[in-house]
Design a protein around this motif. Structure first.
Motif, mmCIF file in Angstrom:
data_model
loop_
_atom_site.group_PDB
_atom_site.id
_atom_site.type_symbol
_atom_site.label_atom_id
_atom_site.label_comp_id
_atom_site.label_asym_id
_atom_site.label_seq_id
_atom_site.Cartn_x
_atom_site.Cartn_y
_atom_site.Cartn_z
ATOM 1 N N PRO A 1 23.253 11.353 9.228
ATOM 2 C CA PRO A 1 24.115 10.277 9.760
ATOM 3 C C PRO A 1 24.185 10.262 11.282
ATOM 4 O O PRO A 1 24.082 9.181 11.903
ATOM 5 C CB PRO A 1 25.480 10.596 9.132
ATOM 6 C CG PRO A 1 25.142 11.298 7.852
ATOM 7 C CD PRO A 1 23.938 12.128 8.183
ATOM 8 N N ASN A 2 24.356 11.428 11.901
ATOM 9 C CA ASN A 2 24.399 11.472 13.366
ATOM 10 C C ASN A 2 23.059 11.090 13.983
ATOM 11 O O ASN A 2 23.002 10.435 15.037
ATOM 12 C CB ASN A 2 24.800 12.870 13.841
ATOM 13 C CG ASN A 2 26.272 13.152 13.626
ATOM 14 O OD1 ASN A 2 27.078 12.229 13.520
ATOM 15 N ND2 ASN A 2 26.628 14.420 13.563
ATOM 16 N N GLU B 1 22.745 7.269 13.761
ATOM 17 C CA GLU B 1 23.614 6.619 14.735
ATOM 18 C C GLU B 1 23.066 6.743 16.153
ATOM 19 O O GLU B 1 23.145 5.807 16.950
ATOM 20 C CB GLU B 1 25.026 7.221 14.661
ATOM 21 C CG GLU B 1 25.808 6.801 13.435
ATOM 22 C CD GLU B 1 25.978 5.299 13.340
ATOM 23 O OE1 GLU B 1 26.315 4.657 14.369
ATOM 24 O OE2 GLU B 1 25.762 4.742 12.247
ATOM 25 N N THR B 2 22.492 7.892 16.467
ATOM 26 C CA THR B 2 21.932 8.087 17.810
ATOM 27 C C THR B 2 20.735 7.179 18.036
ATOM 28 O O THR B 2 20.608 6.535 19.086
ATOM 29 C CB THR B 2 21.518 9.561 18.006
ATOM 30 O OG1 THR B 2 22.668 10.401 17.835
ATOM 31 C CG2 THR B 2 20.940 9.778 19.380
ATOM 32 N N LYS C 1 20.111 4.427 16.434
ATOM 33 C CA LYS C 1 20.574 3.040 16.399
ATOM 34 C C LYS C 1 21.057 2.588 17.770
ATOM 35 O O LYS C 1 20.896 1.425 18.151
ATOM 36 C CB LYS C 1 21.698 2.903 15.370
ATOM 37 C CG LYS C 1 22.168 1.457 15.163
ATOM 38 C CD LYS C 1 23.396 1.406 14.256
ATOM 39 C CE LYS C 1 23.102 1.982 12.887
ATOM 40 N NZ LYS C 1 24.295 1.839 11.995
ATOM 41 N N GLY C 2 21.635 3.507 18.519
ATOM 42 C CA GLY C 2 22.132 3.150 19.844
ATOM 43 C C GLY C 2 21.049 2.727 20.800
ATOM 44 O O GLY C 2 21.314 2.013 21.781
ATOM 45 N N GLN D 1 18.281 -0.629 17.891
ATOM 46 C CA GLN D 1 18.943 -1.388 16.846
ATOM 47 C C GLN D 1 17.972 -2.317 16.112
ATOM 48 O O GLN D 1 18.196 -2.675 14.952
ATOM 49 C CB GLN D 1 20.091 -2.200 17.435
ATOM 50 C CG GLN D 1 21.234 -1.360 17.988
ATOM 51 C CD GLN D 1 22.401 -2.208 18.453
ATOM 52 O OE1 GLN D 1 22.441 -3.405 18.194
ATOM 53 N NE2 GLN D 1 23.341 -1.590 19.144
ATOM 54 N N ARG E 1 15.936 -1.928 12.298
ATOM 55 C CA ARG E 1 16.901 -1.924 11.199
ATOM 56 C C ARG E 1 16.275 -1.489 9.879
ATOM 57 O O ARG E 1 16.877 -0.728 9.117
ATOM 58 C CB ARG E 1 17.513 -3.317 11.050
ATOM 59 C CG ARG E 1 18.534 -3.421 9.925
ATOM 60 C CD ARG E 1 19.182 -4.776 9.911
ATOM 61 N NE ARG E 1 19.867 -5.062 11.160
ATOM 62 C CZ ARG E 1 20.463 -6.233 11.430
ATOM 63 N NH1 ARG E 1 20.431 -7.202 10.548
ATOM 64 N NH2 ARG E 1 21.076 -6.399 12.597
#
Length: 212
Positions: A60-61, A64-65, A67-68, A71, A74
């Protein structure tokens, strides 16, 4: 008046007494080998699951990293999330290690997650800023360390299963399996291809060291 006296009845039956007398001899013949090797294989399996769970906890982390910074990736990100969800849903208890279908389902779900991670990490090559992000570098090091632990845990489990399964087929343990341990059955080892067992590459030449 003469009373009849009878000898006291033994508190331990004759078969039980004979068994007690024979226990040292049986122990010397390896009667405890089967349960000992079985427990070692189960413990090795628990370590395999622990390390795969450790990898799942990092994802998950990691997502998220990435994705920053990416993006627009996807489809790749969703692929990792979905693969992680499927992998964490498939659990195999030690009592299920005799079931080929259960072990294969676990292997396949983890192999799918490995493939999804490989695709995600390949995307990172296109984002230099992400490759130098400190949070990402820390996750990279932890993931690399975890993949190494998975490889070791999987190897140890395969060896423990080999020893246990061999024990069930060799003399004199095969006798104990038929007489004492009738429920002892061979365990399933990892049977996926070498390609599916290979960990995703996480080294981008940044010099980050694997976590211990």
């Amino acid at each position: 008046m003469i009373r009849a006296f009878s000898l006291p009845r033994p508190s331990v039956s004759v078969p039980a007494l004979l068994l007690l007398l024979l226990m040292p001899l049986l122990a010397g013949c390896g009667i405890n080998t089967i349960p000992t090797e079985e427990e070692q294989a189960k413990a090795a399996w628990s370590e395999v699951q622990n390390q795969y769970q450790r990898r799942a906890d990092l994802i998950p982390n990691l997502v998220e990293t990435v994705k920053g910074y990416a993006q627009q990736e996807r489809e790749v990100l969703e692929g990792v999330i979905n693969a992680r969800a499927r992998a964490t849903q498939v659990q195999v208890s030690p009592e299920m290690l005799q079931d080929p279908a259960a072990v294969k389902a676990f292997q396949d779900s983890q192999a799918n997650l490995t493939g999804a991670l490989s695709r995600l990490l390949a995307v990172v090559e296109n984002y230099p800023d992400l490759k130098s992000n400190q949070n990402f570098l820390a996750l990279q090091a932890q993931l690399e360390g975890t993949e190494n632990r998975i490889a070791v845990a999987r190897r140890d489990y395969i060896e423990a299963v080999r020893v246990y399964n061999t024990t069930l087929r060799t003399f004199p343990n095969i006798l104990w399996a038929k007489i004492w341990y009738t429920d002892a059955k061979p365990f399933q080892a990892f049977t996926t291809t070498e390609e599916n067992q290979s960990p995703p590459s996480v080294n981008f030449g940044t010099g980050a060291q694997p976590a211990n």
